[in-house]
Design a protein around this motif. Structure first.
Motif, PDB file in Angstrom:
ATOM      1  N   GLN A   1       0.854  -1.122  -0.054  1.00 20.72           N
ATOM      2  CA  GLN A   1      -0.104  -0.116  -0.003  1.00 20.72           C
ATOM      3  C   GLN A   1       0.876   1.414  -0.042  1.00 20.72           C
ATOM      4  OE1 GLN A   1      -0.521  -2.712   1.520  1.00 20.72           O
ATOM      5  NE2 GLN A   1      -2.845  -3.162   1.547  1.00 20.72           N
ATOM      6  N   ILE A   2       1.892   1.487   0.893  1.00 17.97           N
ATOM      7  CA  ILE A   2       2.935   2.483   0.840  1.00 17.97           C
ATOM      8  C   ILE A   2       3.410   2.709  -0.478  1.00 17.97           C
ATOM      9  CG2 ILE A   2       5.085   3.132   1.743  1.00 17.97           C
ATOM     10  CD1 ILE A   2       4.092   1.888   4.344  1.00 17.97           C
ATOM     11  N   HIS A   3       3.922   1.422  -1.185  1.00 22.03           N
ATOM     12  CA  HIS A   3       4.590   1.655  -2.381  1.00 22.03           C
ATOM     13  C   HIS A   3       3.552   2.296  -3.437  1.00 22.03           C
ATOM     14  CE1 HIS A   3       8.183   0.698  -4.564  1.00 22.03           C
ATOM     15  NE2 HIS A   3       7.548  -0.586  -5.464  1.00 22.03           N
ATOM     16  N   TYR A   4       2.527   2.023  -3.390  1.00 20.28           N
ATOM     17  CA  TYR A   4       1.538   2.546  -4.443  1.00 20.28           C
ATOM     18  C   TYR A   4       0.963   4.028  -4.169  1.00 20.28           C
ATOM     19  CZ  TYR A   4       1.398  -2.250  -6.060  1.00 20.28           C
ATOM     20  OH  TYR A   4       1.409  -3.595  -6.662  1.00 20.28           O
TER      21      TYR A   4
ATOM     22  N   VAL B   1       2.035   5.500   8.896  1.00 25.94           N
ATOM     23  CA  VAL B   1       2.791   5.949   7.738  1.00 25.94           C
ATOM     24  C   VAL B   1       1.780   6.024   6.562  1.00 25.94           C
ATOM     25  CG1 VAL B   1       4.519   4.977   6.235  1.00 25.94           C
ATOM     26  CG2 VAL B   1       4.830   4.526   8.793  1.00 25.94           C
ATOM     27  N   VAL B   2       1.151   4.914   6.409  1.00 28.32           N
ATOM     28  CA  VAL B   2       0.059   4.981   5.301  1.00 28.32           C
ATOM     29  C   VAL B   2      -0.932   6.456   5.539  1.00 28.32           C
ATOM     30  CG1 VAL B   2      -1.957   3.732   4.286  1.00 28.32           C
ATOM     31  CG2 VAL B   2      -0.093   2.503   5.255  1.00 28.32           C
ATOM     32  N   GLU B   3      -1.511   6.385   6.604  1.00 25.12           N
ATOM     33  CA  GLU B   3      -2.245   7.757   6.781  1.00 25.12           C
ATOM     34  C   GLU B   3      -1.537   8.966   6.477  1.00 25.12           C
ATOM     35  OE1 GLU B   3      -5.169   5.938  10.427  1.00 25.12           O
ATOM     36  OE2 GLU B   3      -3.475   7.147  10.837  1.00 25.12           O
TER      37      GLU B   3
ATOM     38  N   THR C   1       1.515   7.205  -6.266  1.00 20.87           N
ATOM     39  CA  THR C   1       0.283   8.174  -6.579  1.00 20.87           C
ATOM     40  C   THR C   1       0.745   9.809  -6.339  1.00 20.87           C
ATOM     41  OG1 THR C   1      -1.127   6.273  -6.244  1.00 20.87           O
ATOM     42  CG2 THR C   1      -1.862   8.750  -6.135  1.00 20.87           C
ATOM     43  N   ILE C   2       1.502   9.938  -5.055  1.00 22.80           N
ATOM     44  CA  ILE C   2       2.099  11.258  -4.744  1.00 22.80           C
ATOM     45  C   ILE C   2       2.966  11.870  -5.653  1.00 22.80           C
ATOM     46  CG2 ILE C   2       3.302  12.404  -3.037  1.00 22.80           C
ATOM     47  CD1 ILE C   2       2.383  10.422  -0.948  1.00 22.80           C
ATOM     48  N   ALA C   3       3.707  11.029  -6.276  1.00 24.48           N
ATOM     49  CA  ALA C   3       4.833  11.339  -7.072  1.00 24.48           C
ATOM     50  C   ALA C   3       4.271  11.917  -8.257  1.00 24.48           C
ATOM     51  CB  ALA C   3       5.745  10.000  -7.361  1.00 24.48           C
TER      52      ALA C   3
END
Length: 1168
Positions: A402-405, A500-502, A409-411
């Motif tokens: 989840q963190i990876h995706y 971290v995800v939040e 998305t942010i980038a």
């Protein structure tokens, strides 16, 4: 580079350079030898060597196109043929759901014909392609975890609303909801599935077997010896119940969990894949190798820091690559398999997203070197792939996938031009982008890795057998203390990973709320604001249609992330503008509710319909807010409301006329405002009856004209929202009670208003739903404790009983281990201290908004009802849902907030400006609940004396003029604990039974209010008209309630005496018990009145005293005659002990009557 319209032939740009014969050896600033070396390094041959021919004929931009075409033709084979016949498969090469004839029931199908939603009891649909030989595979992405049967069927299978895939011969299905497999008969199979899981369906027609996998883990062979032979071909198929939804992947995208030797039903674009990977390799070479012009050589660069610096050689080289690469990036398979994986690999090096500017550079290249329509399609497919990957990734202990995706998305969203395009056209219009802010809860704790993260489980043992929280503080044993501490450490580890995800999710929203990126058009925040309002409208206007609503579990997460992002920008503005308010003091100014700048759709206002308010309060609007209503528009609005029913009837007739002409099995176009709960938008409504159950929605009227021209949501600009040059934007029409100091940026106020609306739509409901897991833990903990006590008391000679008890103990322990880990997840994601503070902040926002609105006088009627609802519900959530994990008493300003809310309830439950019966009832119920608990009752006592007296005066108003049961209940609670024999929490004869819910307000310990009783006594004594009107209404209601009760028990007694077996309607029993309880509570109010102000009955100087006393005596005599006579009707019904009449007994009614008589006798003696 402009985007062409649909149907236009696209002509790709030609990047070849014209030759200049007079300069044969120089291209730009790079000599021909260096250029030859550079181009061969970027475009090497397949074996990586530099061919000798290359040096005989130097490679330049003039012959690069030919060289590139030759390289791409190598190893690519023949192009993917759309008409290629594959052995063992029949049907079109592009596999989709058969929306023309291959379905049964009512279904909604997505645009891409791969997602489906059930819209009837049990609809079925199959694919367009079947298989008869070989090994085949397809995947199903589970969007909801309800009743579905997924598998294979033949063309001969006939389904209906009761029988689906697996219920007929030659159809086979797996059902993860009931954990079974189906082929006419059913047996246990597999594991339970959850939303976000992927089911893999495998068929081996060489061996005649069917198997399934869940998230890549094999569930074993489900069926063998399936029917094969001539005429037997199997279609992928599904049957699903109402509002369940899935998305299929037959091979149009890379399979998430491919299985060796099994082939997807749709072939991958192999030739295009080879080309795309080659071109990506060339692109990497451009990034890796640079040209040092001064030294005349190639240099290897660090990929992560590469930048396009306007070098013509590099730019022209990239143009040649993108000339071939761009068309490929419009294909979904290649975007996911090539582009997304490449971008993810860039971020795999770790560090913050800002540390990887290469992605921004690549997006710049795409906008520079690709046609606009190509960039648009590529970005849309990239975001869809990211969203699907995020949603359907398995939960692992570190949430790494989840963190990876999210990082990618942010980038992508950090790129301004891409962000604005996606906001304008994709995030809310095509995708359910709210999914990005959701963290799914694991149903299967083992697969989520929670056993490793929380190895030691623990649960509280503070509940008694009656389900009430034990007040005895038992000393915790050393073993329990160690378990609890180990469990808490595990919960902290889980919390850190989820945080971290939040934080990444909040970063996405911060990008979308950026209002400084005005380059090339409107800032992102204003695009987001308009899309967010439409999102709220979709969810507020279609409550009855479950398939179009954003799931409440998504809404909860979205709300918390949006609050954090909003407060970040709010406080950032405060830092730059000291005169503005801090986010801790946030509220929504009242002018937003009446100036027409913010659309509240068809949501109810406190004063009724908006058109009615504009008509009746137009003078107040002009005087207080300087807002003029156009009379012509006012008349149009009024007529529009009057004709609404007639108009909808006409639209229904018009909508049904073309429908009747459709052939059976036709696909009906869906209204554009409906959205699919899968990943895309659904645009087809399938019905075997060819009758659409949906009527076209009545179009919303344009926003009302208010002094200045008002624009629709889509037309608004930044100036319309924020205001400029004397225009106040959203804050037009400031009333004199409002301060001139700006609260914050206007756009943030509208987002805050939307957050309050979101909480009202579905968040509160979801918060209450998730408490069920905690209740399950308490029930199993009590069951385990009871079992352990039985084991300790079990005689040694009864081994059989002992073994059964040990089995029960094991089952309860395993279930508690599972639930305690799941509860840890829920407590972190939903009921954490930080989430509690968000809800508390929202409560304070609503309180301040209501207070400011109240000061505007009659204009308060324009406030939407949901502000009062959210104030009451958020307090209820804080009190009931977040404890005992977090205590509300620890929140800052808790006592002050309770007092402010108490003042609102006390003032507005009888406010003439509020006309809606539902909201008035809610206010009354909230006040009734408020006075049941000591801490909130004390808050009522802390409000100003004038407000307390006004509240009591409203409670003593004649009962005939309004719903009186709740009012009477409030007065009873203020008295309970002071009356004769009235200090009990539960009725004495019910103490041995277990209450249904020990937390009900009616089961709280008595906490009378002497202060409010004194106010009541003063009012009754001082106002000679108030006392008679109030008491006469109480006596009237008592006469009615007790008479109804006697009539009902007569019917019950007659039914019980009949020889034939009779069953008394449970509803009748409930009404009977309610009438009895009302009679008792009315008697208690009379006892309260007699005790506090006996002179009302005994002071003969009062003109009404004798009449009131006479009426009271008659009613008491009637009650005593009916209740005390030996073996009478009341006695016989009580002895029947019917379920539902547990509260009906001699004690409660007789002690109430006795209390009145004793008080009258005592006070008569004193006065005599």
């Amino acid at each position: 580079m402009t985007s062409r319209g649909a149907g236009t032939a696209f002509v790709r740009k030609n990047y070849r350079l014209s030759t200049e014969l007079e300069k044969p050896k120089v291209t730009g600033i790079v000599n021909s030898k260096l250029l030859n070396t550079y181009l061969h390094r970027v475009f090497p041959s397949a074996d990586g060597s530099l061919p000798a021919a290359a040096y005989r004929k130097p490679l330049t931009f003039q012959n690069l196109q030919e060289h590139l075409d030759r390289l791409l033709a190598e190893d690519s084979g023949s192009d993917d043929s759309g008409d290629q016949i594959v052995d063992g498969r029949l049907g079109p090469p592009t596999v989709v759901l058969d929306h023309t004839s291959g379905f049964e029931g009512l279904l909604l199908v997505d645009d891409d014909l791969l997602g489906v939603i059930g819209h009837s009891n049990f609809g079925s649909i199959r694919a367009t392609t079947c298989v008869f030989k070989g090994k085949w595979i397809y995947e199903v992405l589970i969007s909801s975890q309800g009743l579905m049967q997924i598998g294979w069927c033949t063309l001969n299978c006939r389904f209906n609303q009761e029988e689906g895939v697996g219920d007929t011969p030659d159809s086979y299905a797996y059902d993860g909801n009931r954990v079974r497999k189906w082929n006419v008969t059913t047996t246990n199979y597999g594991k339970s599935w959850a939303a976000g899981d992927i089911v893999t369906c495998l068929i081996n027609l060489d061996e005649g077997t069917i198997a399934f996998c869940l998230n890549g883990a094999s569930l074993g062979t489900a069926f063998d010896n399936i029917t094969r032979g001539a005429g037997m071909a199997y279609f992928p198929a599904i049957s699903l119940s109402f509002k369940e939804s899935v998305a299929f992947n037959f091979g149009s995208r890379p399979l998430r969990y491919p299985v060796e030797s099994y082939r997807p039903l749709q072939d991958p674009p192999c030739a295009d894949l080879v080309k795309a990977h080659k071109l990506l390799g060339y692109l990497k070479n451009v990034i890796r190798f640079g040209i040092d012009v001064a030294e005349g050589k190639l240099v290897e660069k660090d990929i992560s820091t590469w930048q396009l610096q306007g070098e013509p050689t590099v730019l022209i080289t990239l143009a040649h690559i993108f000339n071939h690469f761009a068309p490929l990036m419009c294909k979904v398979y290649l975007v996911e398999d090539v582009l997304m994986n490449f971008l993810l690999s860039i971020l795999e090096q770790g560090g913050a997203v800002e540390a990887h500017p290469l992605i921004q550079q690549l997006l710049d290249l795409m906008w520079l070197l690709m046609e606009e329509y190509e960039v648009h399609e590529c970005l849309k497919q990239l975001l869809m792939s990211l969203l699907r990957a995020y949603r359907f990734s398995p939960i692992v202990p570190d949430l790494g996938l989840q963190i990876h995706y999210l990082r990618l998305t942010i980038a992508v969203l950090k790129h301004e031009k891409s962000r604005k395009y996606l906001l304008n056209n994709v995030l809310f219009d095509v995708l359910r982008s709210v999914v990005f802010f959701y963290i799914k809860s694991p149903l299967r704790v083992e697969e989520a890795g929670l056993q490793e993260l929380i190895p030691t489980t623990w649960w509280p043992n503070r509940f008694t057998k009656e389900g009430k929280e034990s007040k005895e503080v038992k000393e915790e044993s050393a073993e329990e203390r160690l378990r609890r501490r180990a469990y808490e450490r595990g919960c902290q580890r889980l919390k850190k990973r989820i945080e971290v995800v939040e934080e990444l999710q909040v970063q996405i929203l911060k990008l979308l709320l950026n209002n400084k990126d005005r380059g090339g058009g409107e800032a992102s925040r204003y695009i987001f604001l308009n899309k967010f309002r439409k999102f709220l409208q979709e969810n507020a206007s279609n409550r009855g249609n479950l398939t179009v609503l954003c799931p409440p579990e998504y809404m909860v997460c979205f709300l918390h992330r949006l609050i954090l992002a909003l407060r970040f920008y709010w406080d950032d503005h405060k830092a730059k503008t000291p005169a503005a308010l801090d986010s801790e003091e946030a509220y929504v100014p009242p002018q937003l509710f009446y100036n027409g700048k913010v659309d509240y759709f068809d949501l109810q206002r406190l004063g009724g319909l908006l058109s009615h308010l504009k008509k009746t309060l137009k003078d107040d609007l002009a005087a207080k807010a300087n807002i003029l209503i156009d009379p012509a528009e006012l008349q149009a609005v009024t007529m529009d409301d009057l004709d609404e029913d007639e108009e909808s009837a006409v639209s229904m007739m018009q909508s049904q006329r073309p429908t009747a002409a459709l052939a059976v099995g036709g696909a009906l176009a869906r209204p554009s405002w409906l959205s699919s709960p899968t990943l895309g938008r659904a645009n087809r409504f399938l019905s075997t009856a060819a009758v659409s159950l949906m009527n076209p929605r009545r179009p919303l009227g344009s926003l009302e004209k208010i002094k200045v021209r008002t624009l629709s949501v889509e037309q608004r600009t930044e100036d319309d929202i924020e205001g400029s040059h004397g225009n106040e934007g959203l804050l037009l029409g400031r009333p004199p009670e409002e301060p001139e100091t700006p609260v914050t940026e206007n756009s943030l106020l509208e987002i805050l208003d939307g957050i309050v609306m979101m909480y009202n739509l579905s968040v509160h409901q979801q918060l209450g739903k998730m408490v069920g897991v905690s209740d399950d833990v308490n029930e199993y903990a009590m069951a385990l404790k009871d079992t352990e006590e039985k084991i300790s008391r079990c005689p040694k000679r009864r081994r059989d009983i002992h073994e059964e008890l040990l089995k029960s103990q094991k089952v309860f322990s395993e279930k508690l281990n599972h639930l305690s880990r799941r509860l840890a997840w829920i407590n972190v994601t939903i009921y954490s201290k930080e989430k509690m503070q968000d809800i508390y902040w929202l409560l304070r926002v609503c309180i301040r908004t209501i207070e400011h609105g109240d000061r505007t006088g009659s204009l308060f009627a324009f406030m939407p009802e949901f502000y009062l609802s959210v104030a009451m519900n958020s307090y209820s959530a804080l009190k009931n849902y977040f404890s005992p994990v977090n205590s509300m008493e620890e929140l800052p300003g808790y006592e002050e907030t309770l007092t402010c809310l108490a003042a609102i309830l006390a003032k507005h439950f009888a406010d003439s400006r509020i006309v809606g019966t539902d909201i008035r009832d809610s206010l009354m119920q909230a006040l009734a609940s408020y006075v049941c608990y000591p801490h909130s009752l004390r808050a009522v006592e802390r409000i100003p004396e004038e407000q307390r007296i006004s509240m009591m005066k409203n409670l003593l108003a004649p009962y005939e003029q309004r719903p009186w049961a709740q009012t009477n209940w409030i007065l009873v609670r203020l008295w309970r604990g002071c009356g004769f024999g009235y200090r009990y929490t539960r009725l004495p004869h019910l103490l041995k039974t277990k209450p249904e819910d020990a937390n009900l307000p009616s089961l709280q310990k008595p906490c009378p209010s002497i202060l409010l009783q004194r106010h009541m006594a003063d009012l009754l004594r001082s106002d000679r008209n108030l006392a008679p009107s109030f008491l006469n209404s109480v006596l009237n209601q008592l006469n009615w309630a007790f008479s109804e009760f006697i009539g009902m028990i007569q019917e019950i007694q007659q039914a019980a005496e009949r020889l034939e077996r009779n069953f008394v309607d449970s509803r009748q029993l409930k009404v009977c018990a309610t009438c009895f309880d009302l009679s008792v509570s009315l008697l208690r109010v009379l006892e309260m009145t007699v005790t506090l102000a006996s002179e009302i009955f005994l002071d003969w100087s009062r003109p009404s005293s004798e009449l009131l006393l006479r009426r009271l005596a008659q009613l008491l005599n009637q009650v005593l005659n009916r209740v005390t006579a030996e073996r009478n009707l009341f006695d016989r019904v009580v002895n029947l002990r019917l379920p539902g009449l547990e509260s009906v007994d001699h004690y409660p009614i007789l002690v109430a009557v006795t209390g009145i008589l004793v008080r009258l006798l005592v006070d008569t003696d004193i006065q005599g």
